[in-house]
Design an enzyme around this catalytic site. Structure first.
Site, PDB file in Angstrom:
ATOM      1  N   SER A   1       0.842  -1.196   0.000  1.00  0.00           N
ATOM      2  CA  SER A   1       0.000   0.000   0.000  1.00  0.00           C
ATOM      3  C   SER A   1       0.878   1.246   0.000  1.00  0.00           C
ATOM      4  O   SER A   1       1.997   1.224   0.537  1.00  0.00           O
ATOM      5  CB  SER A   1      -0.857  -0.016   1.271  1.00  0.00           C
TER       6      SER A   1
ATOM      7  N   TYR B   1      -1.783  -0.907  10.906  1.00  0.00           N
ATOM      8  CA  TYR B   1      -2.036  -1.461   9.567  1.00  0.00           C
ATOM      9  C   TYR B   1      -0.822  -1.208   8.659  1.00  0.00           C
ATOM     10  O   TYR B   1      -0.290  -2.137   8.038  1.00  0.00           O
ATOM     11  CB  TYR B   1      -3.298  -0.840   8.952  1.00  0.00           C
TER      12      TYR B   1
ATOM     13  N   LYS C   1       2.171  -3.824   6.907  1.00  0.00           N
ATOM     14  CA  LYS C   1       2.619  -3.889   5.496  1.00  0.00           C
ATOM     15  C   LYS C   1       4.143  -3.705   5.408  1.00  0.00           C
ATOM     16  O   LYS C   1       4.825  -4.391   4.643  1.00  0.00           O
ATOM     17  CB  LYS C   1       1.912  -2.826   4.658  1.00  0.00           C
TER      18      LYS C   1
HETATM   19  P1  NAD Z   1     -11.114  -6.985   1.133  1.00  0.00           P
HETATM   20  O1  NAD Z   1     -11.343  -6.973   2.605  1.00  0.00           O
HETATM   21  O2  NAD Z   1     -12.256  -6.719   0.235  1.00  0.00           O
HETATM   22  O3  NAD Z   1     -10.420  -8.350   0.699  1.00  0.00           O
HETATM   23  C1  NAD Z   1      -9.599  -9.097   1.566  1.00  0.00           C
HETATM   24  C2  NAD Z   1     -10.095 -10.544   1.528  1.00  0.00           C
HETATM   25  O4  NAD Z   1      -9.265 -11.349   2.341  1.00  0.00           O
HETATM   26  C3  NAD Z   1     -11.532 -10.694   2.056  1.00  0.00           C
HETATM   27  O5  NAD Z   1     -12.273 -11.448   1.116  1.00  0.00           O
HETATM   28  C4  NAD Z   1     -11.364 -11.442   3.382  1.00  0.00           C
HETATM   29  O6  NAD Z   1     -12.480 -12.272   3.661  1.00  0.00           O
HETATM   30  C5  NAD Z   1     -10.089 -12.210   3.126  1.00  0.00           C
HETATM   31  N1  NAD Z   1      -9.297 -12.539   4.307  1.00  0.00           N
HETATM   32  C6  NAD Z   1      -8.900 -11.708   5.310  1.00  0.00           C
HETATM   33  N2  NAD Z   1      -8.110 -12.371   6.168  1.00  0.00           N
HETATM   34  C7  NAD Z   1      -7.994 -13.650   5.707  1.00  0.00           C
HETATM   35  C8  NAD Z   1      -7.298 -14.799   6.147  1.00  0.00           C
HETATM   36  N3  NAD Z   1      -6.545 -14.772   7.250  1.00  0.00           N
HETATM   37  N4  NAD Z   1      -7.412 -15.942   5.427  1.00  0.00           N
HETATM   38  C9  NAD Z   1      -8.172 -15.979   4.309  1.00  0.00           C
HETATM   39  N5  NAD Z   1      -8.846 -14.920   3.837  1.00  0.00           N
HETATM   40  C10 NAD Z   1      -8.753 -13.766   4.532  1.00  0.00           C
HETATM   41  O7  NAD Z   1      -9.927  -5.908   0.870  1.00  0.00           O
HETATM   42  P2  NAD Z   1      -9.386  -5.338  -0.503  1.00  0.00           P
HETATM   43  O8  NAD Z   1      -9.727  -3.901  -0.560  1.00  0.00           O
HETATM   44  O9  NAD Z   1      -9.715  -6.216  -1.633  1.00  0.00           O
HETATM   45  O10 NAD Z   1      -7.815  -5.405  -0.192  1.00  0.00           O
HETATM   46  C11 NAD Z   1      -7.011  -6.502  -0.588  1.00  0.00           C
HETATM   47  C12 NAD Z   1      -5.586  -6.260  -0.138  1.00  0.00           C
HETATM   48  O11 NAD Z   1      -5.127  -5.026  -0.671  1.00  0.00           O
HETATM   49  C13 NAD Z   1      -5.405  -6.167   1.380  1.00  0.00           C
HETATM   50  O12 NAD Z   1      -4.211  -6.829   1.720  1.00  0.00           O
HETATM   51  C14 NAD Z   1      -5.290  -4.680   1.623  1.00  0.00           C
HETATM   52  O13 NAD Z   1      -4.524  -4.392   2.774  1.00  0.00           O
HETATM   53  C15 NAD Z   1      -4.586  -4.220   0.359  1.00  0.00           C
HETATM   54  N6  NAD Z   1      -4.832  -2.799   0.051  1.00  0.00           N
HETATM   55  C16 NAD Z   1      -6.115  -2.351  -0.088  1.00  0.00           C
HETATM   56  C17 NAD Z   1      -6.344  -0.997  -0.338  1.00  0.00           C
HETATM   57  C18 NAD Z   1      -7.748  -0.467  -0.462  1.00  0.00           C
HETATM   58  O14 NAD Z   1      -7.937   0.750  -0.325  1.00  0.00           O
HETATM   59  N7  NAD Z   1      -8.745  -1.285  -0.737  1.00  0.00           N
HETATM   60  C19 NAD Z   1      -5.261  -0.099  -0.459  1.00  0.00           C
HETATM   61  C20 NAD Z   1      -3.970  -0.607  -0.335  1.00  0.00           C
HETATM   62  C21 NAD Z   1      -3.758  -1.963  -0.077  1.00  0.00           C
HETATM   63  N1  UFG Z   2     -12.477  11.411   3.202  1.00  0.00           N
HETATM   64  C1  UFG Z   2     -13.501  12.278   3.531  1.00  0.00           C
HETATM   65  N2  UFG Z   2     -14.649  11.746   4.032  1.00  0.00           N
HETATM   66  C2  UFG Z   2     -14.830  10.419   4.236  1.00  0.00           C
HETATM   67  C3  UFG Z   2     -13.785   9.533   3.891  1.00  0.00           C
HETATM   68  C4  UFG Z   2     -12.610  10.068   3.392  1.00  0.00           C
HETATM   69  O1  UFG Z   2     -13.379  13.497   3.371  1.00  0.00           O
HETATM   70  O2  UFG Z   2     -15.903  10.016   4.711  1.00  0.00           O
HETATM   71  C5  UFG Z   2     -11.241  11.967   2.618  1.00  0.00           C
HETATM   72  C6  UFG Z   2     -10.006  11.707   3.463  1.00  0.00           C
HETATM   73  O3  UFG Z   2      -9.840  12.706   4.438  1.00  0.00           O
HETATM   74  C7  UFG Z   2      -8.917  11.706   2.384  1.00  0.00           C
HETATM   75  C8  UFG Z   2      -9.618  11.159   1.151  1.00  0.00           C
HETATM   76  O4  UFG Z   2     -11.020  11.323   1.395  1.00  0.00           O
HETATM   77  O5  UFG Z   2      -8.524  13.048   2.115  1.00  0.00           O
HETATM   78  C9  UFG Z   2      -9.333   9.673   0.929  1.00  0.00           C
HETATM   79  O6  UFG Z   2      -9.628   8.956   2.127  1.00  0.00           O
HETATM   80  P1  UFG Z   2      -9.725   7.350   2.146  1.00  0.00           P
HETATM   81  O7  UFG Z   2     -10.077   6.969   3.543  1.00  0.00           O
HETATM   82  O8  UFG Z   2     -10.613   6.893   1.045  1.00  0.00           O
HETATM   83  O9  UFG Z   2      -8.275   6.892   1.759  1.00  0.00           O
HETATM   84  P2  UFG Z   2      -6.887   7.176   2.488  1.00  0.00           P
HETATM   85  O10 UFG Z   2      -6.002   7.805   1.480  1.00  0.00           O
HETATM   86  O11 UFG Z   2      -7.027   7.859   3.776  1.00  0.00           O
HETATM   87  O12 UFG Z   2      -6.464   5.676   2.842  1.00  0.00           O
HETATM   88  C10 UFG Z   2      -6.233   4.737   1.817  1.00  0.00           C
HETATM   89  C11 UFG Z   2      -6.528   3.327   2.306  1.00  0.00           C
HETATM   90  C12 UFG Z   2      -5.585   2.942   3.391  1.00  0.00           C
HETATM   91  C13 UFG Z   2      -4.181   3.169   2.974  1.00  0.00           C
HETATM   92  C14 UFG Z   2      -4.002   4.597   2.483  1.00  0.00           C
HETATM   93  C15 UFG Z   2      -2.644   4.855   1.928  1.00  0.00           C
HETATM   94  O13 UFG Z   2      -7.841   3.243   2.807  1.00  0.00           O
HETATM   95  O14 UFG Z   2      -5.750   1.569   3.652  1.00  0.00           O
HETATM   96  O15 UFG Z   2      -4.921   4.849   1.431  1.00  0.00           O
HETATM   97  O16 UFG Z   2      -2.426   3.972   0.890  1.00  0.00           O
HETATM   98  F1  UFG Z   2      -3.376   2.964   4.025  1.00  0.00           F
END
Ligand code: NAD
Ligand code: UFG
Length: 349
Positions: A127, A151, A155
């Site tokens: 991330s 979190y 990572k």
């Molecule tokens: P998500 O929660 O939709 O998907 C994660 C999946 O993993 C879920 O289906 C959950 O049931 C499964 N899971 C969790 N723990 C498990 C375990 N121990 N064993 C088996 N299955 C398990 O999340 P996502 O948004 O698809 O994110 C996927 C990955 O990308 C995560 O590692 C997250 O940290 C990373 N990531 C997400 C974002 C974002 O904003 N969505 C940003 C940066 C990184």
């Molecule tokens: N925001 C609002 N209102 C809301 C939600 C978010 O104004 O209800 C704003 C936040 O302040 C930020 C922007 O929208 O300025 C994006 O916020 P998100 O929560 O969607 O995303 P972040 O950038 O804060 O976080 C995301 C992922 C994290 C990851 C991070 C850095 O959710 O898991 O990017 O990669 F760690």
């Protein structure tokens, strides 16, 4: 190469399900292991509907060493994409041990099973959070890393753990060394163009886009915009939003690179972003204009821990993986809304 089987942990989740579609389109076989803690098996049924192909699914936890050993014993896995984990920043501050257990321990157990099976091609979901509070933008992969919450620290710990693996290969003179792509995602939004799969947060969304769509569909009264006094184009926070289908295709490119003759030498990090910074207000306005739907909002205090701006330099992914984000802001807001309006209560069927 294209009939190779890819193990996708967390494949029923938001990014995982979109990646399954792109892997199947590219001709790979897909085997998903997911404990369904934050997802529904329905997402995989819809992946099958969209692609007309089968997804093999095992309901289980990646921390289950016996299960993982049996998966690698029973299947010839060409590469593994490790999505499984917990991802909510606020929650990670309240329950850090669960985050270290789920995120770090799952990767440890997975890598032990991979090493035992001599199946050492890995794509890891990292991330942009590993850049902490960035001083210089856009972010390149060699900029300083830090964590501001458990979190993010999970990572970082995993990235560092994976970076130790090539050294062990050298010491053991391994003839099948580890090949690992650390994909650092910026802000994934959007959904598959069919509107059949998308992001389905089980609780009140923390992230901006699901909050916007749930407000637009009437599940929430209004959006709170966190902070209007940042040093940005309009005072609201700036992020690099990336369409989840572009992100999914980045995973296919990473797998293809791992399986190519050149491969990836050891461990390499790649930023997956568009390189464009979009403010919260710009996003809300684009969403309303494209979809002709109102999003009531109010400007409130900054959210603790937020940075003013964050966006990627994704040159390395373009040069080494032959990947660029192709979808526009309009695609992102249109597809997010299509998913939400066709599925107002998510995967509840
Ligand atoms: P998500 O929660 O939709 O998907 C994660 C999946 O993993 C879920 O289906 C959950 O049931 C499964 N899971 C969790 N723990 C498990 C375990 N121990 N064993 C088996 N299955 C398990 O999340 P996502 O948004 O698809 O994110 C996927 C990955 O990308 C995560 O590692 C997250 O940290 C990373 N990531 C997400 C974002 C974002 O904003 N969505 C940003 C940066 C990184
Ligand atoms: N925001 C609002 N209102 C809301 C939600 C978010 O104004 O209800 C704003 C936040 O302040 C930020 C922007 O929208 O300025 C994006 O916020 P998100 O929560 O969607 O995303 P972040 O950038 O804060 O976080 C995301 C992922 C994290 C990851 C991070 C850095 O959710 O898991 O990017 O990669 F760690």
């Amino acid at each position: 190469m294209q009939t190779a089987t890819i193990l996708v942990t967390g494949g029923a989740g938001y990014i995982g399900s979109h990646t399954c579609i792109e892997l199947l389109h590219a001709g790979f076989k897909v085997l998903v292991v997911d404990n369904l803690d934050n997802s529904s098996e329905e997402s995989l049924k819809r992946v099958e509907q969209i692609t007309g192909k089968t997804v093999d699914f095992i309901k289980g936890d990646v921390r289950d060493a016996q299960l993982m050993a049996s998966i690698f014993a029973d299947n010839k896995i060409a590469a593994t994409i490790h999505f499984a984990g917990l991802k909510a920043v606020g929650e990670s501050c309240a329950m850090p041990l669960e985050y270290y257990d789920n995120n770090v321990n799952s990767t440890l157990v997975l890598c032990q099973a991979m090493e035992k099976a001599n199946s050492k091609n890995l794509v890891f979901s990292s991330s942009a959070t590993v850049y902490g509070d960035p001083e210089v933008l856009p972010l390149t992969e060699d900029m300083p890393l830090s964590a501001t919450n458990p979190y993010g620290r999970s990572k970082l710990i995993i990235e560092e753990m994976l970076r130790d693996l090539p050294e062990s290969d050298k010491l053991k003179k391994s003839d099948n060394p580890w090949s690992v792509a650390l994909l650092r995602y910026f802000n994934p939004v959007g959904a598959h163009e069919s509107g059949k799969i998308g992001e389905d947060p089980s609780d009140t969304p923390n992230n901006l886009m699901p909050f916007i769509t749930q407000t637009a569909v009437g599940r929430r009264a209004e959006l709170s915009i966190f902070g209007s006094d940042y040093d940005t184009v309009d005072g609201t926070g700036v992020r690099d939003y990336i369409h989840v289908v572009d992100l999914a295709r980045g995973h296919v490119k990473a797998v293809q690179k791992l399986l190519s003759k050149d491969g990836i030498d050891g461990v390499q990090a790649y930023n997956l972003g568009t390189g464009n910074g979009i403010s919260v207000l710009e996003m809300v306005k684009a969403f309303s204009a494209e979809n002709d739907v109102a999003v009531p909002y109010k400007l409130v205090e900054r959210r603790p821990g937020d940075v003013a701006a964050c966006y990627a330099d994704a040159t390395r992914a373009r040069v080494e993986l032959d990947w660029v984000a192709e979808m526009s802001l309009e695609d992102m807001v249109r597809d997010s809304w299509k998913w939400q309006s066709l599925n107002p209560d998510g995967y509840t069927v």
